[in-house]
Design a protein around this motif. Structure first.
Motif, PDB file in Angstrom:
ATOM      1  N   ALA A 136     -73.624  51.766 -23.848  1.00 60.64           N
ATOM      2  CA  ALA A 136     -73.192  50.415 -23.468  1.00 60.64           C
ATOM      3  C   ALA A 136     -72.788  49.580 -24.671  1.00 60.64           C
ATOM      4  CB  ALA A 136     -74.304  49.718 -22.691  1.00 60.64           C
ATOM      5  N   GLY A 137     -73.360  49.890 -25.844  1.00 61.26           N
ATOM      6  CA  GLY A 137     -73.029  49.126 -27.040  1.00 61.26           C
ATOM      7  C   GLY A 137     -73.343  47.653 -26.869  1.00 61.26           C
ATOM      8  N   HIS A 138     -72.343  46.798 -27.081  1.00 60.27           N
ATOM      9  CA  HIS A 138     -72.520  45.357 -26.907  1.00 60.27           C
ATOM     10  C   HIS A 138     -72.102  44.902 -25.506  1.00 60.27           C
ATOM     11  CE1 HIS A 138     -73.506  44.321 -31.100  1.00 60.27           C
ATOM     12  NE2 HIS A 138     -72.739  45.360 -31.410  1.00 60.27           N
ATOM     13  N   GLY A 139     -71.992  45.836 -24.600  1.00 64.12           N
ATOM     14  CA  GLY A 139     -71.573  45.511 -23.241  1.00 64.12           C
ATOM     15  C   GLY A 139     -72.724  45.034 -22.379  1.00 64.12           C
ATOM     16  N   GLU A 140     -72.617  45.307 -21.087  1.00 62.09           N
ATOM     17  CA  GLU A 140     -73.583  44.813 -20.105  1.00 62.09           C
ATOM     18  C   GLU A 140     -74.147  45.981 -19.311  1.00 62.09           C
ATOM     19  OE1 GLU A 140     -73.728  41.590 -16.382  1.00 62.09           O
ATOM     20  OE2 GLU A 140     -71.844  42.079 -17.384  1.00 62.09           O
ATOM     21  N   LEU A 141     -75.452  45.927 -19.036  1.00 69.76           N
ATOM     22  CA  LEU A 141     -76.122  46.968 -18.279  1.00 69.76           C
ATOM     23  C   LEU A 141     -76.994  46.312 -17.221  1.00 69.76           C
ATOM     24  CD1 LEU A 141     -76.472  50.134 -18.361  1.00 69.76           C
ATOM     25  CD2 LEU A 141     -78.566  49.724 -19.658  1.00 69.76           C
ATOM     26  N   LEU A 142     -76.949  46.833 -15.999  1.00 66.98           N
ATOM     27  CA  LEU A 142     -77.824  46.376 -14.921  1.00 66.98           C
ATOM     28  C   LEU A 142     -78.806  47.484 -14.580  1.00 66.98           C
ATOM     29  CD1 LEU A 142     -75.702  44.120 -14.667  1.00 66.98           C
ATOM     30  CD2 LEU A 142     -75.846  44.371 -12.186  1.00 66.98           C
ATOM     31  N   ILE A 143     -80.037  47.093 -14.316  1.00 67.07           N
ATOM     32  CA  ILE A 143     -81.078  48.060 -13.989  1.00 67.07           C
ATOM     33  C   ILE A 143     -81.844  47.580 -12.763  1.00 67.07           C
ATOM     34  CG2 ILE A 143     -83.214  49.175 -14.753  1.00 67.07           C
ATOM     35  CD1 ILE A 143     -82.208  48.898 -17.632  1.00 67.07           C
ATOM     36  N   PHE A 144     -82.087  48.481 -11.837  1.00 70.76           N
ATOM     37  CA  PHE A 144     -83.017  48.253 -10.738  1.00 70.76           C
ATOM     38  C   PHE A 144     -84.220  49.167 -10.971  1.00 70.76           C
ATOM     39  CE2 PHE A 144     -79.089  46.752  -8.877  1.00 70.76           C
ATOM     40  CZ  PHE A 144     -79.484  45.679  -8.085  1.00 70.76           C
ATOM     41  N   MET A 145     -85.417  48.605 -10.917  1.00 68.71           N
ATOM     42  CA  MET A 145     -86.650  49.383 -11.049  1.00 68.71           C
ATOM     43  C   MET A 145     -87.743  48.647 -10.286  1.00 68.71           C
ATOM     44  SD  MET A 145     -87.202  48.532 -15.129  1.00 68.71           S
ATOM     45  CE  MET A 145     -88.710  49.468 -15.353  1.00 68.71           C
ATOM     46  N   HIS A 146     -88.841  49.305  -9.999  1.00 73.38           N
ATOM     47  CA  HIS A 146     -89.888  48.659  -9.203  1.00 73.38           C
ATOM     48  C   HIS A 146     -90.709  47.682 -10.040  1.00 73.38           C
ATOM     49  CE1 HIS A 146     -92.642  47.986  -5.948  1.00 73.38           C
ATOM     50  NE2 HIS A 146     -93.673  48.340  -6.708  1.00 73.38           N
ATOM     51  N   HIS A 147     -91.212  48.120 -11.179  1.00 71.54           N
ATOM     52  CA  HIS A 147     -92.069  47.279 -12.018  1.00 71.54           C
ATOM     53  C   HIS A 147     -91.244  46.417 -12.970  1.00 71.54           C
ATOM     54  CE1 HIS A 147     -94.906  50.398 -10.775  1.00 71.54           C
ATOM     55  NE2 HIS A 147     -95.902  49.749 -11.342  1.00 71.54           N
ATOM     56  N   PRO A 148     -91.678  45.189 -13.241  1.00 72.35           N
ATOM     57  CA  PRO A 148     -91.079  44.445 -14.342  1.00 72.35           C
ATOM     58  C   PRO A 148     -91.350  45.187 -15.656  1.00 72.35           C
ATOM     59  CG  PRO A 148     -92.371  42.979 -12.934  1.00 72.35           C
ATOM     60  CD  PRO A 148     -92.691  44.380 -12.512  1.00 72.35           C
ATOM     61  N   PRO A 149     -90.377  45.251 -16.555  1.00 74.57           N
ATOM     62  CA  PRO A 149     -90.574  45.994 -17.800  1.00 74.57           C
ATOM     63  C   PRO A 149     -91.275  45.193 -18.889  1.00 74.57           C
ATOM     64  CG  PRO A 149     -88.336  45.195 -17.694  1.00 74.57           C
ATOM     65  CD  PRO A 149     -88.991  44.799 -16.401  1.00 74.57           C
ATOM     66  N   VAL A 150     -91.647  43.941 -18.590  1.00 74.33           N
ATOM     67  CA  VAL A 150     -92.329  43.085 -19.563  1.00 74.33           C
ATOM     68  C   VAL A 150     -93.460  42.332 -18.875  1.00 74.33           C
ATOM     69  CG1 VAL A 150     -90.286  42.747 -21.012  1.00 74.33           C
ATOM     70  CG2 VAL A 150     -90.716  41.170 -19.118  1.00 74.33           C
ATOM     71  N   VAL A 151     -94.418  41.873 -19.669  1.00 72.75           N
ATOM     72  CA  VAL A 151     -95.436  40.950 -19.165  1.00 72.75           C
ATOM     73  C   VAL A 151     -94.719  39.695 -18.684  1.00 72.75           C
ATOM     74  CG1 VAL A 151     -97.375  39.483 -19.851  1.00 72.75           C
ATOM     75  CG2 VAL A 151     -97.257  41.867 -20.645  1.00 72.75           C
TER      76      VAL A 151
END
Length: 252
Positions: A136-151
């Motif tokens: 993706a480099g400096h582009g844009e990425l969308l992600i769907f996942m069940h858990h939040p990846p951060v606190v």
């Protein structure tokens, strides 16, 4: 393109009403409501079943989804049986070492669908994610996942049921060159969290919502709904639609 994100269905077996909630009726009402917005796609973000994966429940959900005639994609949550879910929905050929993760391209964007059903992002998926971020480099990425990846500032869930390797996954996303938007659930709240180049959008549950500040499991309200995501070539909007709200209750 319009995507309807609904998550944490927690559909029980027929005749079961956890916390006196008719969850099956709620799910049907959400499907009816979102159809008025003419989504191009539904994404079901995991925890399709109440406590554990049940074939009869997956079959009921599949039949309800197919009646809408709207294309849909699935994720697995910690209350799902990933392999059983995949078999019931005819997706078993897409399993990778018992995990169900994949990618799509929508409106010029790379979109990843990750499997955190064992409360972590597997080493294999982390490597896959790193490669996608590099591409993706400096582009844009969308992600769907069940858990939040951060606190995420939801005390009970951050303490008891976080993504176990969030300390690795969160910085990987936040420090990447790509601007990443993650759509997730699991925490039963509506919230957005910003960390570096990462923005996390937490979608509320179809079941009940959790008090973000309580130190024990506390139902904040029984409102329920879904998230509407609109993708255009140069922008993205997202809003949450609630169907109803009820008073706060505490369960000890």
């Amino acid at each position: 393109m319009i995507i309807a994100h609904l998550t944490d269905l927690h559909i029980p077996e027929e005749g079961d009403f956890p916390y006196d909630v008719d969850v099956r009726s709620r799910f049907i009402r959400v499907l009816e409501d979102l159809q008025g917005h003419k989504p191009d796609l539904m994404v079901l973000g995991g925890d399709l079943c109440y406590r554990e994966g049940k074939e009869s429940v997956y079959l009921w959900i599949r039949e309800a989804l197919e009646r809408t005639r709207i294309p849909y994609l699935l994720l697995s949550g910690n209350h799902d049986d990933t392999e059983l879910m995949a078999r019931t929905f005819g997706l078993e050929k897409e399993l990778k070492r018992g995990k169900y993760y994949y990618s799509r391209d929508f409106v010029g964007r790379r979109v990843l669908f990750l499997d955190t059903s064992d409360d972590s992002l597997s080493e294999e998926q982390t490597g896959y994610l790193q490669k996608e971020l590099d591409t993706a480099g400096h582009g844009e990425l969308l992600i769907f996942m069940h858990h939040p990846p951060v606190v995420s500032g939801v005390y009970y869930m951050d303490l008891k049921y976080p993504l176990l390797n969030s300390s690795q996954v969160g910085p990987l996303l936040a420090e990447a060159d790509a601007g990443t938007s993650v759509f997730c659930g699991h925490y039963h709240v509506e919230k957005s969290v910003k960390m570096g180049n990462l923005t996390v959008f937490i979608t509320p549950s179809v079941f009940v919502q959790i008090d973000q500040e309580a130190h024990q499991f506390t139902v904040d309200h029984r409102g329920y709904g879904w998230r509407k995501i609109r993708l255009e070539p140069d922008r993205m909007w997202t809003t949450v639609r609630y169907i109803s709200e009820e008073k706060r209750e505490e369960y000890r």
